[in-house]
Motif scaffolding. Structure first.
Motif, short mmCIF file in Angstrom:
data_model
loop_
_atom_site.label_atom_id
_atom_site.label_comp_id
_atom_site.label_asym_id
_atom_site.label_seq_id
_atom_site.Cartn_x
_atom_site.Cartn_y
_atom_site.Cartn_z
N PRO A 132 40.18 4.79 -28.57
CA PRO A 132 40.46 5.89 -27.64
C PRO A 132 39.72 5.69 -26.32
N LYS A 133 40.31 6.17 -25.23
CA LYS A 133 39.65 6.06 -23.92
C LYS A 133 38.37 6.89 -23.93
N LEU A 134 37.36 6.39 -23.22
CA LEU A 134 36.09 7.10 -23.12
C LEU A 134 36.10 7.98 -21.87
N PRO A 135 35.37 9.09 -21.88
CA PRO A 135 35.39 10.00 -20.73
C PRO A 135 34.44 9.58 -19.60
N TYR A 136 33.87 8.38 -19.69
CA TYR A 136 32.96 7.90 -18.66
C TYR A 136 33.09 6.38 -18.54
N ARG A 137 32.63 5.85 -17.40
CA ARG A 137 32.66 4.41 -17.16
C ARG A 137 31.54 3.76 -17.98
N VAL A 138 31.83 2.59 -18.54
CA VAL A 138 30.84 1.88 -19.35
C VAL A 138 30.91 0.39 -19.08
N LYS A 139 29.84 -0.30 -19.46
CA LYS A 139 29.80 -1.75 -19.43
C LYS A 139 29.33 -2.21 -20.80
N LEU A 140 30.00 -3.22 -21.35
CA LEU A 140 29.64 -3.78 -22.64
C LEU A 140 28.36 -4.60 -22.50
N LYS A 141 27.33 -4.24 -23.26
CA LYS A 141 26.04 -4.93 -23.19
C LYS A 141 25.81 -5.90 -24.34
N ARG A 142 26.36 -5.59 -25.51
CA ARG A 142 26.11 -6.41 -26.70
C ARG A 142 27.12 -6.02 -27.76
N THR A 171 25.45 -11.61 -27.70
CA THR A 171 24.42 -10.91 -26.95
C THR A 171 24.59 -11.02 -25.45
N ASN A 172 25.61 -11.73 -25.01
CA ASN A 172 25.83 -11.91 -23.58
C ASN A 172 27.31 -11.77 -23.23
N PRO A 173 27.89 -10.60 -23.48
CA PRO A 173 29.32 -10.44 -23.16
C PRO A 173 29.55 -10.38 -21.66
N THR A 174 30.79 -10.62 -21.25
CA THR A 174 31.16 -10.47 -19.84
C THR A 174 30.95 -9.02 -19.45
N GLY A 175 30.26 -8.78 -18.35
CA GLY A 175 29.86 -7.43 -17.96
C GLY A 175 30.87 -6.68 -17.11
N THR A 176 32.14 -6.82 -17.39
CA THR A 176 33.18 -6.13 -16.65
C THR A 176 33.16 -4.64 -17.00
N PRO A 177 33.12 -3.75 -16.00
CA PRO A 177 33.12 -2.32 -16.30
C PRO A 177 34.47 -1.85 -16.86
N PHE A 178 34.39 -0.87 -17.75
CA PHE A 178 35.58 -0.17 -18.24
C PHE A 178 35.65 1.14 -17.48
N GLU A 179 36.79 1.38 -16.83
CA GLU A 179 37.01 2.65 -16.14
C GLU A 179 37.46 3.68 -17.17
N THR A 180 37.49 4.94 -16.80
CA THR A 180 37.90 5.99 -17.73
C THR A 180 39.36 5.84 -18.14
N SER A 181 40.14 5.09 -17.38
CA SER A 181 41.55 4.86 -17.72
C SER A 181 41.75 3.64 -18.61
N ASP A 182 40.70 2.86 -18.86
CA ASP A 182 40.79 1.64 -19.67
C ASP A 182 40.54 1.93 -21.15
N LEU A 236 27.81 3.97 -16.96
CA LEU A 236 27.75 3.66 -15.53
C LEU A 236 28.01 4.92 -14.70
N PRO A 237 27.65 4.89 -13.41
CA PRO A 237 27.99 6.01 -12.53
C PRO A 237 29.51 6.24 -12.51
N SER A 238 29.91 7.42 -12.08
CA SER A 238 31.33 7.78 -12.11
C SER A 238 32.16 7.03 -11.09
N HIS A 239 31.53 6.28 -10.21
CA HIS A 239 32.23 5.54 -9.16
C HIS A 239 31.65 4.14 -9.05
#
Length: 128
Positions: free
Chosen positions: A34-44, A88-99, A123-126
């Motif tokens: 399911p889509k998340l309600p905030y922006r995130v980056k995969l860390k591990r 332990t070192n995934p690509t740090g591409t941000p996920f937007e709330t639409s992803d 992550l911040p909302s923008h």
């Protein structure tokens, strides 16, 4: 200005999502979360075996954003219950709330199950 419901105090913190995964017949493939309600980056990405893997080949779990693979965890053939593997070192591409985060499992000779842990940074909302 962030949405009033955006978790501003949580920006920069890490949160973990747990997803059961399977290498069993009829349970392999790709699923969208399911889509998340905030922006995130995969860390591990962590994986622990909960049902021993069949012994003829390795299993893989990939974490994707669309068609792009951001992390891959390889689980060894004949891995026993409790064996841990990680990316332990995934690509740090941000996920937007639409992803949607997509999880794919693959194994040529089916057999085995595990628990996947996605460590995400809020992550911040923008974009900066």
């Amino acid at each position: 200005m962030p949405d009033e419901n955006y978790p501003v105090p949580l920006i920069g913190t890490e949160h973990t999502i747990h997803i059961p995964v399977s290498f069993e017949t009829g349970e392999l493939g790709e699923i969208p979360l399911p889509k998340l309600p905030y922006r995130v980056k995969l860390k591990r990405v962590d994986h622990v075996v909960t049902k021993a893997l069949a012994g003829t080949n390795d299993g893989t779990v990939t974490v994707k954003k669309g068609a792009t693979t951001l992390a891959t965890v390889t689980v060894a053939l004949s891995a026993a219950i409790g064996e841990e593997d990680a990316d332990t070192n995934p690509t740090g591409t941000p996920f937007e709330t639409s992803d949607q985060i997509r999880i794919a499992t693959a194994k040529a000779a089916a057999g085995g199950k595990g628990l996947l842990a996605l460590v995400l940074e809020i992550l911040p909302s923008h974009s900066s």
